[in-house]
Structure formats: structure tokens, C-alpha cells
Design a protein around this motif. Sequence first.
Motif, short mmCIF file in Angstrom:
data_model
loop_
_atom_site.label_atom_id
_atom_site.label_comp_id
_atom_site.label_asym_id
_atom_site.label_seq_id
_atom_site.Cartn_x
_atom_site.Cartn_y
_atom_site.Cartn_z
N ALA A 164 0.85 -1.19 0.00
CA ALA A 164 0.00 0.00 0.00
C ALA A 164 0.88 1.25 0.00
O ALA A 164 1.97 1.25 0.59
CB ALA A 164 -0.90 -0.01 1.23
N LYS A 165 0.39 2.31 -0.64
CA LYS A 165 1.15 3.56 -0.69
C LYS A 165 0.23 4.73 -0.35
O LYS A 165 -0.91 4.78 -0.80
CB LYS A 165 1.76 3.77 -2.08
N LEU A 166 0.77 5.65 0.44
CA LEU A 166 0.08 6.89 0.74
C LEU A 166 0.89 8.05 0.18
O LEU A 166 2.11 7.98 0.08
CB LEU A 166 -0.10 7.06 2.25
N TYR A 167 0.19 9.12 -0.17
CA TYR A 167 0.83 10.26 -0.81
C TYR A 167 0.47 11.54 -0.05
O TYR A 167 -0.48 12.23 -0.40
CB TYR A 167 0.38 10.36 -2.27
N PRO A 168 1.23 11.85 1.02
CA PRO A 168 0.94 13.09 1.75
C PRO A 168 1.01 14.31 0.84
O PRO A 168 1.82 14.36 -0.09
CB PRO A 168 2.06 13.13 2.81
N SER A 169 0.15 15.27 1.12
CA SER A 169 0.11 16.48 0.31
C SER A 169 1.22 17.45 0.73
O SER A 169 1.88 17.26 1.76
CB SER A 169 -1.25 17.17 0.46
N VAL A 170 1.40 18.50 -0.06
CA VAL A 170 2.36 19.55 0.29
C VAL A 170 2.00 20.16 1.65
O VAL A 170 2.87 20.41 2.49
CB VAL A 170 2.39 20.64 -0.80
N ALA A 171 0.70 20.37 1.88
CA ALA A 171 0.25 20.94 3.16
C ALA A 171 0.53 19.99 4.32
O ALA A 171 0.92 20.42 5.41
CB ALA A 171 -1.24 21.27 3.08
N ARG A 222 10.56 20.13 13.74
CA ARG A 222 11.57 21.13 14.05
C ARG A 222 12.22 20.87 15.41
O ARG A 222 13.38 21.22 15.63
CB ARG A 222 10.90 22.52 14.07
N HIS A 223 11.47 20.25 16.30
CA HIS A 223 11.96 20.00 17.66
C HIS A 223 12.46 18.57 17.85
O HIS A 223 12.73 18.16 18.98
CB HIS A 223 10.86 20.30 18.67
N CYS A 224 12.56 17.81 16.77
CA CYS A 224 13.03 16.42 16.84
C CYS A 224 14.40 16.32 16.20
O CYS A 224 14.58 16.68 15.03
CB CYS A 224 12.06 15.48 16.13
N ARG A 248 2.96 17.85 4.50
CA ARG A 248 4.41 17.85 4.76
C ARG A 248 4.86 19.14 5.42
O ARG A 248 5.82 19.15 6.20
CB ARG A 248 5.16 17.59 3.45
N LYS A 249 4.18 20.22 5.15
CA LYS A 249 4.50 21.48 5.80
C LYS A 249 4.23 21.39 7.30
O LYS A 249 5.03 21.84 8.12
CB LYS A 249 3.69 22.62 5.18
N VAL A 250 3.08 20.81 7.66
CA VAL A 250 2.74 20.62 9.07
C VAL A 250 3.77 19.69 9.72
O VAL A 250 4.22 19.92 10.86
CB VAL A 250 1.33 20.04 9.22
N ALA A 265 2.73 12.07 7.27
CA ALA A 265 3.82 12.90 6.77
C ALA A 265 4.98 12.98 7.78
O ALA A 265 6.14 13.02 7.39
CB ALA A 265 3.30 14.30 6.45
N VAL A 266 4.65 12.96 9.07
CA VAL A 266 5.70 12.94 10.10
C VAL A 266 6.49 11.64 10.03
O VAL A 266 7.73 11.63 10.10
CB VAL A 266 5.07 13.14 11.50
N LEU A 267 5.78 10.52 9.88
CA LEU A 267 6.43 9.21 9.90
C LEU A 267 7.30 8.96 8.67
O LEU A 267 8.13 8.05 8.68
CB LEU A 267 5.38 8.10 10.03
N GLU A 268 7.15 9.78 7.64
CA GLU A 268 8.05 9.68 6.48
C GLU A 268 9.51 9.90 6.88
O GLU A 268 10.42 9.47 6.18
CB GLU A 268 7.69 10.73 5.43
N HIS A 269 9.73 10.56 8.01
CA HIS A 269 11.06 11.02 8.37
C HIS A 269 11.75 10.16 9.42
O HIS A 269 12.78 10.57 9.97
CB HIS A 269 10.99 12.47 8.88
N GLY A 270 11.21 8.99 9.74
CA GLY A 270 11.81 8.21 10.81
C GLY A 270 11.81 6.72 10.56
O GLY A 270 11.44 6.24 9.49
#
Length: 305
Positions: free
Chosen positions: A143-150, A160-162, A152-154, A239-244
Motif C-alpha cells: 500500500a502507498k500513501l501520498y501526503p500532500s504539500v500541506a 523542528r523540535h526532533c 508535509r509542511k505541518v 507525513a511525520v512518519l516519512e522522516h523516521g
Amino acid sequence: MKRILVIRGGAIGDFILTLPALKALREANPDAEIDVLGYKHIAELVNNRFYADCVRSIEYGPLSRFFAKDSELSSDLKSYFASFDLVISYLFDPDQIFENNLRRCGVGRFVSGPAKIDGAEHAARQLAQPLEQLGLTLDELPAKLYPSVADRKVALEFLRHCSQPMIALHPGSGSEGKNWPLGNWISLGNTLLTSPDFGGSILVVGGEADETKTQQLKAIWNDPRVRFAENLTLPHLAAVLEHGTFVGHDSGISHLAAAVGCNCMLLFGPTDPDVWAPQGENVRISRAPNGDLRDLRVETVIREL
């Protein structure tokens, strides 16, 4: 086909397991308007994010009449359903009452998907059965999800604090029997925080069902390197979990993490990963001995992680 409706209730994991079928449907009908009728906070994952052009809540009072035989149907819903060239429904409808009421609205082509999953093959393949009736095949199982630009901005603002690398821990699931004991999660987190080889941060993910665990972990980990993901919508959490890197159980949040490409280590106990685990090269399964997560050692998880 100009307009297609997919009706999909179920929990987060059930919904995400249906995405491979939705992807095949979208790719076969790139110009069609596809609507999804489901639980709004879950279906929002696909709203204007590749799969769906619009989502609508299944928790709409007048819709209940469609589950009663020969009932008086809402005029706005009759017009809504009649506007679709194809309706695919995953609702449990053993007596075909819902289907017959949709046909009363003028729905011509109606296809049913399986409302329940058995152990015969992976759940995503079972949920793709409607494709066969449409002459389509399932080419990709992950399965694939596609977070929006908005989204990813959130996420970037939250992150920023991680400090990096970030390891996300989700100590809950929909069933206590599928959970690794909380003491083991505490040991895992403490090992990471004191390890000279890990200078990053921990993100604890928890929902309403995990509130007790989350409060206990907050009391123990009063550390600036530990953050708690609370009050994030599912698209923002994705979108947060994309980074970990993610560690979790057989749960909907694990499917969410895997679907955005996050490296996942998933702890499975009584359920069968051949049926229920997210698919993909980014997913690694650690199976508990005899299916009992109480027997899965902390040292084993740390080594594999």
C-alpha cells in the motif's frame, strides 16, 4: 466511467489494506471522479491525495435507512448514489439489503468486495477481488500513501523540535493480545536514550485507546529527546512518519507508517503476518515465539532494530 464510488468502512489498517485495489482502480480510470464513502478521519488519507477526488462520511444519519428493507430513502442520497456509474462496496451486507436499496436509486453497476478476511492469502489480495469483476488485476501489493504539500509542511513544523535520526514507537494496537508488554517498550526506549550510538530522538505515537500507556511513558520519559505525537490528524501523522524509523505491532498505525515508506520493524504475536502485515521492502517482521509477545525478548528487538 465518469464517476466511481468506493464504500469502505473499517479501521485504519483495513482501509489502508484496500489501497492497492484503489490504486489499480485509479490507474485504470485516470480521468474518472472517484469518491470514497467511509469514516471521515480515516478516508481523509486519500482525499485529494491521488486516490479520491472527494470523501464523504459514512456516519450520516439518513444512510441508516439503506440497511432496512423497503424503507423510505433520503432523496439527497438517492440522487447522490444515482450519479455514479460504478459503486464498489465493502460493507457487510449478507442479505443484500443495502445493495438492493442502491439499485432502487438507479445504481446500475454494483460490485461487492469481501467484508471479512480469511487466512487464505494476504488481506490486500482478498480486498482486490472486485478488480477481477472489472477485468483488472492487482500488480502491486504494498500500500502507498501520498501526503500532500500541506501535510508535509505541518510535519516539518512538528519535526523542528526532533533531532535526527528519529525512531517512532507505537506501543498500542486494537487488541491487548497483540501488544508487547509496556515494560519492554520502556526498556527499549531507555536503551536508545542511553546508547552512545544513538544521538537522535524518540517519537511516541498514541491514539485514544493508548492514552493510559502514553501517560505512563510521559511520566517516565521526561526528556527533551522524547516527543509525543498527539492531536495529529492521520494525514499529518503519515507525513511525520516519512522522516523516521518505526517500531510497532500489528496495527493500523503500522500500516500507515509502512505506506509512506518508513522503515518499519513490526512485532507480531498471535496474528499471521502472511495475511496482515504491511508489504514492502521497508518492512521487517519480528515474530514472537509461539505467537506470544510476552516471550519476545527486549534484547532480540534491540539487536534487530
